[in-house]
Design a protein around this motif. Sequence first.
Motif, PDB file in Angstrom:
ATOM      1  N   UNK A 183       0.842  -1.198   0.000  1.00 47.01           N
ATOM      2  CA  UNK A 183       0.000   0.000   0.000  1.00 47.01           C
ATOM      3  C   UNK A 183       0.880   1.253   0.000  1.00 47.01           C
ATOM      4  N   UNK A 184       0.561   2.166  -0.932  1.00 50.28           N
ATOM      5  CA  UNK A 184       1.301   3.411  -1.053  1.00 50.28           C
ATOM      6  C   UNK A 184       2.518   3.321  -1.965  1.00 50.28           C
ATOM      7  N   UNK A 185       2.786   2.140  -2.508  1.00 50.72           N
ATOM      8  CA  UNK A 185       3.928   1.944  -3.408  1.00 50.72           C
ATOM      9  C   UNK A 185       3.443   1.519  -4.783  1.00 50.72           C
ATOM     10  N   UNK A 186       4.353   1.546  -5.735  1.00 47.60           N
ATOM     11  CA  UNK A 186       4.039   1.104  -7.089  1.00 47.60           C
ATOM     12  C   UNK A 186       3.932  -0.423  -7.148  1.00 47.60           C
ATOM     13  N   UNK A 187       3.113  -0.916  -8.043  1.00 44.02           N
ATOM     14  CA  UNK A 187       3.002  -2.349  -8.295  1.00 44.02           C
ATOM     15  C   UNK A 187       4.309  -2.837  -8.906  1.00 44.02           C
ATOM     16  N   UNK A 188       4.731  -4.039  -8.524  1.00 41.26           N
ATOM     17  CA  UNK A 188       5.967  -4.643  -9.020  1.00 41.26           C
ATOM     18  C   UNK A 188       5.617  -5.939  -9.749  1.00 41.26           C
ATOM     19  N   UNK A 189       6.303  -6.202 -10.864  1.00 35.48           N
ATOM     20  CA  UNK A 189       6.114  -7.439 -11.598  1.00 35.48           C
ATOM     21  C   UNK A 189       7.277  -8.374 -11.286  1.00 35.48           C
ATOM     22  N   UNK A 190       6.945  -9.609 -10.913  1.00 30.68           N
ATOM     23  CA  UNK A 190       7.957 -10.611 -10.597  1.00 30.68           C
ATOM     24  C   UNK A 190       7.850 -11.799 -11.543  1.00 30.68           C
ATOM     25  N   UNK A 191       8.991 -12.420 -11.809  1.00 27.34           N
ATOM     26  CA  UNK A 191       9.071 -13.561 -12.716  1.00 27.34           C
ATOM     27  C   UNK A 191       9.674 -14.754 -11.983  1.00 27.34           C
ATOM     28  N   UNK A 192       9.567 -15.955 -12.562  1.00 31.58           N
ATOM     29  CA  UNK A 192      10.084 -17.144 -11.889  1.00 31.58           C
ATOM     30  C   UNK A 192      11.519 -16.948 -11.387  1.00 31.58           C
ATOM     31  N   UNK A 193      11.723 -17.372 -10.153  1.00 34.35           N
ATOM     32  CA  UNK A 193      13.030 -17.242  -9.510  1.00 34.35           C
ATOM     33  C   UNK A 193      13.167 -15.998  -8.657  1.00 34.35           C
ATOM     34  N   UNK A 194      12.274 -15.027  -8.830  1.00 34.52           N
ATOM     35  CA  UNK A 194      12.348 -13.804  -8.028  1.00 34.52           C
ATOM     36  C   UNK A 194      11.561 -13.981  -6.726  1.00 34.52           C
ATOM     37  N   UNK A 195      12.008 -13.272  -5.697  1.00 34.40           N
ATOM     38  CA  UNK A 195      11.419 -13.363  -4.369  1.00 34.40           C
ATOM     39  C   UNK A 195      11.112 -11.967  -3.856  1.00 34.40           C
ATOM     40  N   UNK A 196       9.959 -11.814  -3.199  1.00 34.78           N
ATOM     41  CA  UNK A 196       9.575 -10.555  -2.558  1.00 34.78           C
ATOM     42  C   UNK A 196       9.375 -10.812  -1.074  1.00 34.78           C
ATOM     43  N   UNK A 197       9.787  -9.866  -0.256  1.00 36.32           N
ATOM     44  CA  UNK A 197       9.570  -9.954   1.185  1.00 36.32           C
ATOM     45  C   UNK A 197       8.707  -8.779   1.615  1.00 36.32           C
ATOM     46  N   UNK A 198       7.619  -9.071   2.313  1.00 37.32           N
ATOM     47  CA  UNK A 198       6.732  -8.051   2.869  1.00 37.32           C
ATOM     48  C   UNK A 198       6.918  -8.062   4.389  1.00 37.32           C
ATOM     49  N   UNK A 199       7.430  -6.980   4.981  1.00 35.64           N
ATOM     50  CA  UNK A 199       7.712  -6.954   6.414  1.00 35.64           C
ATOM     51  C   UNK A 199       6.450  -7.069   7.275  1.00 35.64           C
ATOM     52  N   UNK A 200       6.606  -7.373   8.558  1.00 36.12           N
ATOM     53  CA  UNK A 200       5.461  -7.468   9.459  1.00 36.12           C
ATOM     54  C   UNK A 200       4.598  -6.215   9.408  1.00 36.12           C
ATOM     55  N   UNK A 201       3.283  -6.416   9.329  1.00 32.22           N
ATOM     56  CA  UNK A 201       2.330  -5.313   9.363  1.00 32.22           C
ATOM     57  C   UNK A 201       2.171  -4.541   8.074  1.00 32.22           C
ATOM     58  N   UNK A 202       2.982  -4.810   7.051  1.00 33.46           N
ATOM     59  CA  UNK A 202       2.888  -4.076   5.787  1.00 33.46           C
ATOM     60  C   UNK A 202       1.690  -4.575   4.985  1.00 33.46           C
ATOM     61  N   UNK A 203       0.764  -3.671   4.671  1.00 30.61           N
ATOM     62  CA  UNK A 203      -0.410  -4.033   3.876  1.00 30.61           C
ATOM     63  C   UNK A 203       0.009  -4.207   2.420  1.00 30.61           C
ATOM     64  N   UNK A 204      -0.401  -5.317   1.827  1.00 33.67           N
ATOM     65  CA  UNK A 204       0.004  -5.629   0.466  1.00 33.67           C
ATOM     66  C   UNK A 204      -1.010  -6.578  -0.168  1.00 33.67           C
ATOM     67  N   UNK A 205      -0.854  -6.787  -1.467  1.00 33.90           N
ATOM     68  CA  UNK A 205      -1.612  -7.807  -2.194  1.00 33.90           C
ATOM     69  C   UNK A 205      -0.671  -8.443  -3.206  1.00 33.90           C
ATOM     70  N   UNK A 206      -1.045  -9.625  -3.690  1.00 31.69           N
ATOM     71  CA  UNK A 206      -0.283 -10.288  -4.736  1.00 31.69           C
ATOM     72  C   UNK A 206      -1.225 -11.147  -5.564  1.00 31.69           C
ATOM     73  N   UNK A 207      -0.858 -11.309  -6.835  1.00 32.89           N
ATOM     74  CA  UNK A 207      -1.697 -12.095  -7.724  1.00 32.89           C
ATOM     75  C   UNK A 207      -1.051 -12.272  -9.076  1.00 32.89           C
ATOM     76  N   UNK A 208      -1.835 -12.817  -9.995  1.00 33.38           N
ATOM     77  CA  UNK A 208      -1.359 -13.099 -11.348  1.00 33.38           C
ATOM     78  C   UNK A 208      -1.615 -11.904 -12.262  1.00 33.38           C
ATOM     79  N   UNK A 209      -0.759 -11.758 -13.258  1.00 29.69           N
ATOM     80  CA  UNK A 209      -1.007 -10.791 -14.327  1.00 29.69           C
ATOM     81  C   UNK A 209      -2.306 -11.192 -15.032  1.00 29.69           C
ATOM     82  N   UNK A 210      -2.937 -10.266 -15.765  1.00 26.98           N
ATOM     83  CA  UNK A 210      -4.249 -10.556 -16.345  1.00 26.98           C
ATOM     84  C   UNK A 210      -4.260 -11.643 -17.416  1.00 26.98           C
ATOM     85  N   UNK A 211      -3.111 -11.940 -17.998  1.00 27.92           N
ATOM     86  CA  UNK A 211      -3.093 -12.888 -19.112  1.00 27.92           C
ATOM     87  C   UNK A 211      -2.244 -14.135 -18.846  1.00 27.92           C
TER      88      UNK A 211
END
Length: 133
Positions: free
Chosen positions: A72-100
């Motif tokens: 929340x409050x940041x730009x959307x990021x696109x990730x590909x196989x092999x990449x990892x994202x870490x969301x710290x404690x309490x950070x509001x976020x969402x994740x999902x698939x690209x539309x296609x």
Amino acid sequence: MKIIDPAPTAKNPPEQFTGDVWVDMIASPQDEGQAMIVSRVRFAPGARTAWHSHARGQTLHVTSGVAWVQSRGSEKVELHPGQTAYCPPGEEHWHGAAPDRFMEHLAMLENGDDPATTTTWLEHVSDAEYNAG
């Protein structure tokens, strides 16, 4: 050693997800003092979580497809196989698939002191939020 048979694949609830999302539990606490949870989560194109946060943070490792992740409050990021994202404690976020594209990731987190408070679910990600940027 303990061999754990796989649980059936579960479809995630529409109260917390938009679109079709399936989860396979890989690891959960087995002994006193353990808190680790690991799941394989598969998203249909355009499917996504609602906004949420985790008491002890969450690590997402993309195994296939194209993932979109946003704090929340940041730009959307696109990730590909092999990449990892870490969301710290309490950070509001969402994740999902690209539309296609389908997307699969490993979701890794620890239970909170009270497992019922491990994840705090918030409102759904709107189509405008999902498509922004």
